[in-house]
Structures are given as structure tokens and as C-alpha cells.
Design a protein around this motif. Structure first.
Motif, PDB file in Angstrom:
ATOM      1  N   GLY A   1      -6.622  -5.439  -7.089  1.00 18.50           N
ATOM      2  CA  GLY A   1      -7.326  -4.861  -6.031  1.00 18.50           C
ATOM      3  C   GLY A   1      -8.189  -4.309  -6.162  1.00 18.50           C
TER       4      GLY A   1
ATOM      5  N   HIS B   1       1.692  -0.499  -9.191  1.00 16.49           N
ATOM      6  CA  HIS B   1       0.341  -1.135  -9.616  1.00 16.49           C
ATOM      7  C   HIS B   1      -0.136  -1.118  -8.394  1.00 16.49           C
ATOM      8  CE1 HIS B   1       0.456  -3.074 -14.189  1.00 16.49           C
ATOM      9  NE2 HIS B   1       0.538  -1.572 -13.630  1.00 16.49           N
ATOM     10  N   PRO B   2       0.131   0.159  -6.782  1.00 14.56           N
ATOM     11  CA  PRO B   2      -0.657  -0.078  -5.651  1.00 14.56           C
ATOM     12  C   PRO B   2      -1.937   0.234  -5.675  1.00 14.56           C
ATOM     13  CG  PRO B   2       0.398   2.389  -6.617  1.00 14.56           C
ATOM     14  CD  PRO B   2       0.847   0.890  -7.719  1.00 14.56           C
ATOM     15  N   PRO B   3      -2.928  -1.258  -4.938  1.00 17.79           N
ATOM     16  CA  PRO B   3      -4.316  -1.177  -4.453  1.00 17.79           C
ATOM     17  C   PRO B   3      -4.232   0.539  -3.550  1.00 17.79           C
ATOM     18  CG  PRO B   3      -2.472  -2.533  -3.717  1.00 17.79           C
ATOM     19  CD  PRO B   3      -1.978  -1.269  -3.805  1.00 17.79           C
ATOM     20  N   PHE B   4      -6.200   1.175  -3.162  1.00 13.79           N
ATOM     21  CA  PHE B   4      -6.100   2.115  -3.255  1.00 13.79           C
ATOM     22  C   PHE B   4      -5.828   1.265  -1.787  1.00 13.79           C
ATOM     23  CE2 PHE B   4      -9.850   4.452  -1.001  1.00 13.79           C
ATOM     24  CZ  PHE B   4      -9.319   6.264  -1.174  1.00 13.79           C
TER      25      PHE B   4
ATOM     26  N   LEU C   1       0.768  -1.217   0.196  1.00 17.24           N
ATOM     27  CA  LEU C   1      -0.106   0.225   0.191  1.00 17.24           C
ATOM     28  C   LEU C   1       0.940   1.395   0.429  1.00 17.24           C
ATOM     29  CD1 LEU C   1      -2.494  -0.766   2.439  1.00 17.24           C
ATOM     30  CD2 LEU C   1      -2.837  -0.612   0.226  1.00 17.24           C
TER      31      LEU C   1
END
Lengths: 242, 242
Positions: free
Chosen positions: A73, A57-60, A50
Motif C-alpha cells: 500500500g 498487513h491491511p492497507p490504510f 481494507l
């Protein structure tokens, strides 16, 4: 393939929609945040993705699923992905989209169920938004539960194939998620949901059919499925049940 | 292929996210509910699918898209479908999922922006939930706008290819939707958004880049793109802007 699931420990939350699919699909997976921190688990393992400065491609937010090097995500998007390998969605494009459409409608209901106890801000305590919660919960019981339950009952009626499922003859991830939201609403609103489900026998039957699936049953009885609780998405505050 | 879009007349609403994709993709489409009732348009044409007793895959709510005989509902699901034929998503599976994940995060922001003026019930007037709206809007301005804008700025920064887009070198439907939600929040919260966007130059640039695309510009100047207004998703109530 061993999937890695990342979700908050201590609650079912949105992670549970993914867990039910993994369990029904017989997938091998590790629930990373439930492992001890000194064995590479816990919330720090989750925060690496995070907050890490180099995650492409970071998740929210959790849940997210790690599949090899790929991070996926958003609950409904994870299920869209898992539908293929776990055989929890039709193979044709139109069928896939229809199941996903139903999933997104379940997701809308989840947000509304959550917001009954947090109508002002997720960052505030329930006790600081109790008056607004009472009003929102009343609307949810009187208008929103009936509207969503009517809709899903209609979809179940229109599926002309035999069996209890939303789409065709085989269970899909949307069935699992719908059963989970029904279970959550039964926990949170025992009075209102009993009344509403009496009018929606197909929806009740779908719920029962999901939780009687052998793999889901084994999972529920394993002790790994957490109990609903009042830190979770669905909360039982009797004053919100009318 | 002529697509048929079904959405409420008089507002941009969730239909606009679909329209922007159709316009950018150069698609032929009919906005059915904008046609006169005596020529098969209007809300009755829409209700045929929402309420008709024999629709096999009824949508829960507008917007929905008719593609031949196939009905596709849920905004993000419609965009998932359109991404292929309109070339508004990558072709590889991982890329498709990443764009859809971003779209679902935009959709979450849309719900939260809407709920600032309707925190208690969509079926009640704003004036009957004004006190709760003030509190929810304050939280939205102080915590949620920064959280979402930070996130999208981060995603834009992590895209190492040249250009203003979220994913790779080509515009996707998630870029169009993100620009639309930024435009909506600028309309609803001119003060708070000016402050927030100053800290998020890439997000501001994405917004500008979308509305400078030739086809989007032509659409905006055609008179067919409705103006934002206070019956819509995004509403300008100065008392909610702090």
C-alpha cells in the motif's frame, strides 16, 4: 507475474500514478475494481482487503497492489517496489533513494493540489468549503505552484546527462508521476499553470516527453485512461483559478 | 560514520522523527543547525544545500541527512535509509516495504495534524485562518483521529508476535514515528486524544514503550529533546480541542 491493482473506479486519483508505471514498464496487471462485481471485481473486492478481519498487513486506503500474496500500500511505496522489476529506478542504493525522495516531493504536491478544493474536510462537499477553498487555491497558485515548479526545474537543470529526465538518462517512476501531476494541475488551473509553465520549460518538456512515450501514448489512446473529472484529485473549478 | 542532520532550530518538527531513529539506533550525529553560525552551524549551513547553485541532489526542504557526500531528503526517505544501518527495519524486502508503508501513513497523519492550525496557507499566521482552523480541527477530532488510531490499533492487533510493536518482535522506525505523532497529538489535543486513546490501548502502550526505551529516555532527559511549542507542527490551541 500478473499484478493486481486495487483502486476506486471512476477516477484517475492516486491509482493513476501506479498505472502509469505499470504501463510504461509493460507489466501485466488487472485493475480489479474495474471488473464487474459478479466476476470478482468492483469495490467489494477491494473492501475485502481494507476491512477483512484476517488480512495481516491491511492497507490504510487504496491504491494497493497485490503481488502474489504480498499486499503493498501507499502510492510512493508501491512505486518504490515497482522501480526494481519494471526498471523504472536506478539499480544503486543512492540512486533509488534520490528517485524516491523526488517521488515523495511529488506526493506532497498532490496533497496540496487536492486540498485546494477540500481545505476543511475530505468528507464535506466542495460547496460547503468554497470560501476556504478560494483562499487556499490563491495561496497555491501564488506560492506553492511556483515553489514546487522552481524546485523540479532546478532538479532537471542539475541533471547533467542528456535527455528530459529528473535522474540520469533513463525514465523513472518519478518522471511519470511528475508528468501526471503537471497534467492534473493543467486541468485544474489552466490559467495559473500556463503562466507558471512558461517559466519552467524543462518541466513542460518532461511532461510532453512522458506522454509521448509509446506505451504511455498507447495507454492514453486505448480509452483505458480515464479523463480528468471533478470527482477526482485534480478538479477544474474556474473560480479557483483566479 | 558521523551523520549530519539538517533541520530548523527551535522546534521538534519533522526533524524529530529522524532524531528519534538516530537516538534509538545509537548513531553518532551532529545536529548542524543547532551549532553556532561561527562554527559552521545555524541556518546558513542548511541553506548552503537548499540554495547552493551546485548541489547535485538538492532537497526540497529540511530535514535532510548528510551521509558522507550523499544528501538524503524527505523524512520518510531518510528513515527508509536509516532502517538498514541502525537496524530499525526488517532485513527482508517485504518487511522493509511494510514498515515503510506504515511510516508513510504516519506521515499522512502528520500533515493532517499540522493542517488543523494551518488549513489555508503555511505562509499565513494562525490568527488569519482561525475560523477555517476551527472547522478543520473539528473534522480532525471527530473523523480523522479515530480513523488513523483505529487503523494503527488494527495493525498492532494483527501483529501476532509478542511485544508492543507494529511489525514483528523488534522496534522499527515506524514505531518511533507513531509514538512521536501520538505524543504530538496529545500535546495539541489533550481532550480529544485522551478520549480517543482510551479506545486504543495498544496504541497507548506503543507510545509508552517507545518513550521508556533506555536510549529514548536518556535523550528526552538530556535536555536535547526540545519541548513541544506553538511554533511547531503540533500546536496546543485550546479552541481547536473542542
Amino acid at each position: 507475474m500478473v499484478y493486481e491493482l486495487y483502486y476506486w473506479p471512476g477516477i484517475q486519483g492516486r491509482g493513476e500514478f501506479v498505472r502509469l508505471a505499470l504501463e510504461e514498464g509493460g507489466a501485466k496487471y488487472i485493475d480489479i475494481a474495474l471488473k464487474p462485481e459478479n466476476r470478482g471485481g468492483g469495490v467489494p473486492a477491494m473492501n475485502k482487503f481494507l476491512e477483512g478481519p484476517r488480512v495481516p498487513h491491511p492497507p490504510f486506503a487504496p491504491p494497493f497492489l497485490k503481488v502474489g500474496k504480498q499486499l503493498i500500500g501507499q502510492t510512493s511505496n508501491i512505486l518504490l517496489y515497482l522501480g526494481g522489476p519494471l526498471k523504472l529506478a536506478p539499480r544503486d542504493e543512492a540512486g533509488k533513494l534520490w528517485v524516491h525522495q523526488l517521488q515523495l516531493t511529488v506526493a506532497d504536491l498532490v496533497v496540496e493540489a487536492h486540498d485546494t478544493h477540500h481545505p476543511i474536510a475530505a468528507g464535506l462537499y466542495y460547496k460547503d468549503q468554497k470560501a476556504a477553498a478560494k483562499r487556499r487555491a490563491e495561496d497555491f497558485r501564488e506560492h506553492r505552484i511556483p515553489k514546487f515548479f522552481n524546485y523540479f526545474e532546478k532538479v532537471l537543470t542539475r541533471n547533467r546527462t542528456a535527455g528530459p529526465w529528473l535522474v540520469g538518462r533513463r525514465v523513472t517512476y518519478a518522471d511519470l508521476s511528475l508528468a501526471q501531476v503537471v497534467a492534473g494541475i493543467r486541468y485544474a488551473f489552466p490559467k495559473a499553470s500556463t503562466k507558471a509553465l512558461r517559466k519552467h520549460p524543462r518541466l513542460m518538456k518532461l511532461h510532453d516527453a512522458v506522454f509521448e512515450r509509446p506505451r504511455i501514448k498507447r495507454y492514453a489512446e486505448s480509452g483505458r485512461r480515464l479523463a480528468f473529472n471533478n470527482d477526482d484529485l485534480f478538479r477544474n473549478y474556474p473560480e479557483l483559478d483566479g
